[in-house]
Design an enzyme around this catalytic site. Structure first.
Site, PDB file in Angstrom:
ATOM      1  N   GLU A  50     -33.885  27.834 -54.012  1.00 48.73           N
ATOM      2  CA  GLU A  50     -35.299  27.902 -53.676  1.00 48.73           C
ATOM      3  C   GLU A  50     -35.908  29.158 -54.288  1.00 48.73           C
ATOM      4  O   GLU A  50     -35.397  30.266 -54.088  1.00 48.73           O
ATOM      5  CB  GLU A  50     -35.504  27.956 -52.160  1.00 48.73           C
ATOM      6  CG  GLU A  50     -35.214  26.653 -51.443  1.00 48.73           C
ATOM      7  CD  GLU A  50     -35.616  26.723 -49.977  1.00 48.73           C
ATOM      8  OE1 GLU A  50     -35.912  25.661 -49.403  1.00 48.73           O
ATOM      9  OE2 GLU A  50     -35.629  27.831 -49.407  1.00 48.73           O
ATOM     10  N   CYS A  51     -36.979  28.994 -55.031  1.00 49.35           N
ATOM     11  CA  CYS A  51     -37.742  30.089 -55.604  1.00 49.35           C
ATOM     12  C   CYS A  51     -36.832  31.040 -56.388  1.00 49.35           C
ATOM     13  O   CYS A  51     -36.397  30.719 -57.482  1.00 49.35           O
ATOM     14  CB  CYS A  51     -38.533  30.816 -54.518  1.00 49.35           C
ATOM     15  SG  CYS A  51     -39.915  31.772 -55.156  1.00 49.35           S
ATOM     16  N   GLY A  52     -36.497  32.222 -55.849  1.00 46.14           N
ATOM     17  CA  GLY A  52     -35.610  33.131 -56.562  1.00 46.14           C
ATOM     18  C   GLY A  52     -34.273  32.504 -56.863  1.00 46.14           C
ATOM     19  O   GLY A  52     -33.687  32.733 -57.929  1.00 46.14           O
ATOM     20  N   TYR A  70     -33.811  29.330 -57.379  1.00 48.37           N
ATOM     21  CA  TYR A  70     -34.117  28.392 -58.460  1.00 48.37           C
ATOM     22  C   TYR A  70     -34.101  29.117 -59.800  1.00 48.37           C
ATOM     23  O   TYR A  70     -33.513  28.635 -60.781  1.00 48.37           O
ATOM     24  CB  TYR A  70     -35.486  27.773 -58.186  1.00 48.37           C
ATOM     25  CG  TYR A  70     -36.008  26.781 -59.189  1.00 48.37           C
ATOM     26  CD1 TYR A  70     -35.175  25.917 -59.876  1.00 48.37           C
ATOM     27  CD2 TYR A  70     -37.380  26.695 -59.435  1.00 48.37           C
ATOM     28  CE1 TYR A  70     -35.680  24.984 -60.774  1.00 48.37           C
ATOM     29  CE2 TYR A  70     -37.901  25.772 -60.321  1.00 48.37           C
ATOM     30  CZ  TYR A  70     -37.051  24.926 -60.990  1.00 48.37           C
ATOM     31  OH  TYR A  70     -37.557  24.007 -61.874  1.00 48.37           O
ATOM     32  N   THR A 114     -36.285  24.398 -56.753  1.00 48.25           N
ATOM     33  CA  THR A 114     -37.734  24.323 -56.692  1.00 48.25           C
ATOM     34  C   THR A 114     -38.301  25.655 -56.242  1.00 48.25           C
ATOM     35  O   THR A 114     -37.615  26.434 -55.573  1.00 48.25           O
ATOM     36  CB  THR A 114     -38.174  23.226 -55.702  1.00 48.25           C
ATOM     37  OG1 THR A 114     -39.591  23.276 -55.536  1.00 48.25           O
ATOM     38  CG2 THR A 114     -37.527  23.402 -54.352  1.00 48.25           C
TER      39      THR A 114
END
Length: 441
Positions: free
Chosen positions: A327-329, A331, A432
């Site tokens: 997730e985010c970082g 990802y 994502t």
């Protein structure tokens, strides 16, 4: 039994909510009062500070992403405490235009649902009696949200305080505390908010100073007496499907942004969480079922991650036959490369073709609704998820298959779809920028 509570809120961000919240938690704890903290809205940094100050795990309550029964279930974490304190996000009534699961995401939604009166933190700099008009407007905005009183912050002098009190007496709103200007009480920040609690080497001293500051300038007894909303019975926490039975979870200063209610839900479902540190060049446990990389600050540690060959090799081996999600970082760390703010490219794990850059910064913030085009650990294809996005990274290249159809809180399609890649041995990498909060349409 769930004790009475208060919502600590303000007209806007930057008024001193967190300083007051931490000071209250630490001050009450020093008095032997057991306080259960909560955080209103999508924030993954403040709860860690709450936990350090109170000694109890803090949980997020979010009316856009969570249905009422889910928030009511999270309230059960306050069982046995003496008092509940919740810290709001942004301004008290700030939310999105179109309501979500049970509200528009405003802290006022949570206060109304739980029956918690609001302690309004007002920045007193640059005004005097006029501040009372602001307080009066907040008192009258929503009939279902009660105002317990105000705490005045950044008061310049005794004369300044006296002038403000004249206005507050005129409108009949109690002043629960008066905090003088004190620059050293402000917590250090960076681009995604406060510097994380785990990175504060002098956190215990910060909390001790905050407790002393608040104890001196806030009427703690009056504030506690203003709390309301005690509940005799609680709702069972909503069940959360864990991503696997044994979850290798990246946990360090580069990967710290995961919501406490998710980890608690995974464990309540019988899953085992196996933390590891990419910054310490640790690989995920090979016996785990899945690997989960939360958000965080890989951009601040890109050089260390690029040199962490044991982590990278272990992650690549893991993904050959098992599922990895970021997730985010997380990802970004699953991608091929990350360009830092100086324009230097650092090699990432290469499980996805994603290339991201902080040299070309763009602000992304807001609630997100996702419909999965491919399964991720714990959620099947077609599952509808709610969460939010908060980052400054720019996508340079994203060649893999899209992971989800994503819209914002107004139903407008978002370009950042995430991506997914399958491997011959049966493994999968997915990721994502979307931070999961809860399942639901």
């Amino acid at each position: 039994m769930i004790p009475p509570g208060l919502m600590i809120s303000a007209p806007s961000s930057g008024t001193g909510k967190t300083t007051l919240m931490l000071g209250l938690l630490a001050a009450f704890r020093a008095q032997g009062i057991d306080v259960q903290p909560f955080k209103g809205g999508p924030d993954y940094i403040d709860p860690a500070f709450h936990t350090a100050a109170s000694g109890r795990a803090s949980f997020n309550l979010d009316s856009w992403s969570m249905e009422k029964h889910r928030m009511a279930g999270l309230l059960a974490n306050a069982d046995g405490a003496d008092l509940v304190l919740a810290e709001g996000s942004m301004g008290l009534f700030d939310g999105v235009a179109i309501p979500g699961a049970s509200g528009n995401g405003a802290s006022a939604d949570v206060a109304a649902m739980m029956g918690w009166p609001v302690v309004l933190v007002l920045d007193a700099s640059g005004a005097a009696q006029s501040i009372a008009a602001t307080a009066l407007g907040f008192q009258k905005m929503r009939p279902d949200v009660a105002l317990a009183g105000v705490v005045l912050n950044r008061v310049a002098s005794p004369r300044h305080q006296a002038l403000i009190r004249v206005g507050m007496d005129q409108v009949g709103i109690p002043v629960l505390g008066v905090l003088p200007r004190r620059k050293e009480m402000e917590l250090p920040e960076r681009h995604l908010g406060l510097v994380q609690a785990g990175e504060q080497e002098n956190l215990s001293q910060i909390l001790e100073d905050a407790a002393a500051f608040v104890s001196e300038h806030v009427d703690l007894a009056a504030l506690r007496d203003a709390a309301m909303g005690a509940q005799e019975e609680t709702t069972a926490p909503a069940k959360i499907t864990p991503p696997g039975q044994r979850i290798a979870l990246a946990r360090d200063n580069a990967f710290a942004f995961v919501y406490p209610h998710l980890i608690a839900g995974w464990r309540a479902a019988g899953a085992e969480v196996l933390p590891f540190s990419p910054l310490a060049d640790e690989a995920p446990d090979a016996d785990a079922d899945v690997c989960w990389l939360p958000g965080g600050y890989p951009e601040l540690h890109a050089g260390v991650l690029a040199a962490a060959t044991r982590f990278r090799d272990g992650l690549q081996d893991f993904a050959k036959t098992k599922r990895v999600h970021g997730e985010c970082g997380g990802y970004m760390a699953l991608g091929s490369g990350l360009i830092d703010k100086e324009g230097v490219r650092h090699q990432m794990s290469g499980l996805l073709g994603l290339e991201t850059s902080f040299a070309k910064r763009k602000f992304h913030l807001g609630y997100r609704r996702a419909t999965l085009k491919a399964a991720i650990p714990g959620c099947d294809t077609g599952a509808q998820l709610r969460g939010h996005e908060f980052h400054y990274a720019t996508i340079i290249n994203e060649p893999d298959a899209p992971l989800a159809d994503i819209t914002d809180s107004n139903g407008v399609t978002v370009d950042e779809t995430g991506s997914v890649r399958q491997f011959e041995g049966g493994g999968q990498a997915s990721g994502t920028f979307f931070h999961l909060i809860a399942e639901g349409a």
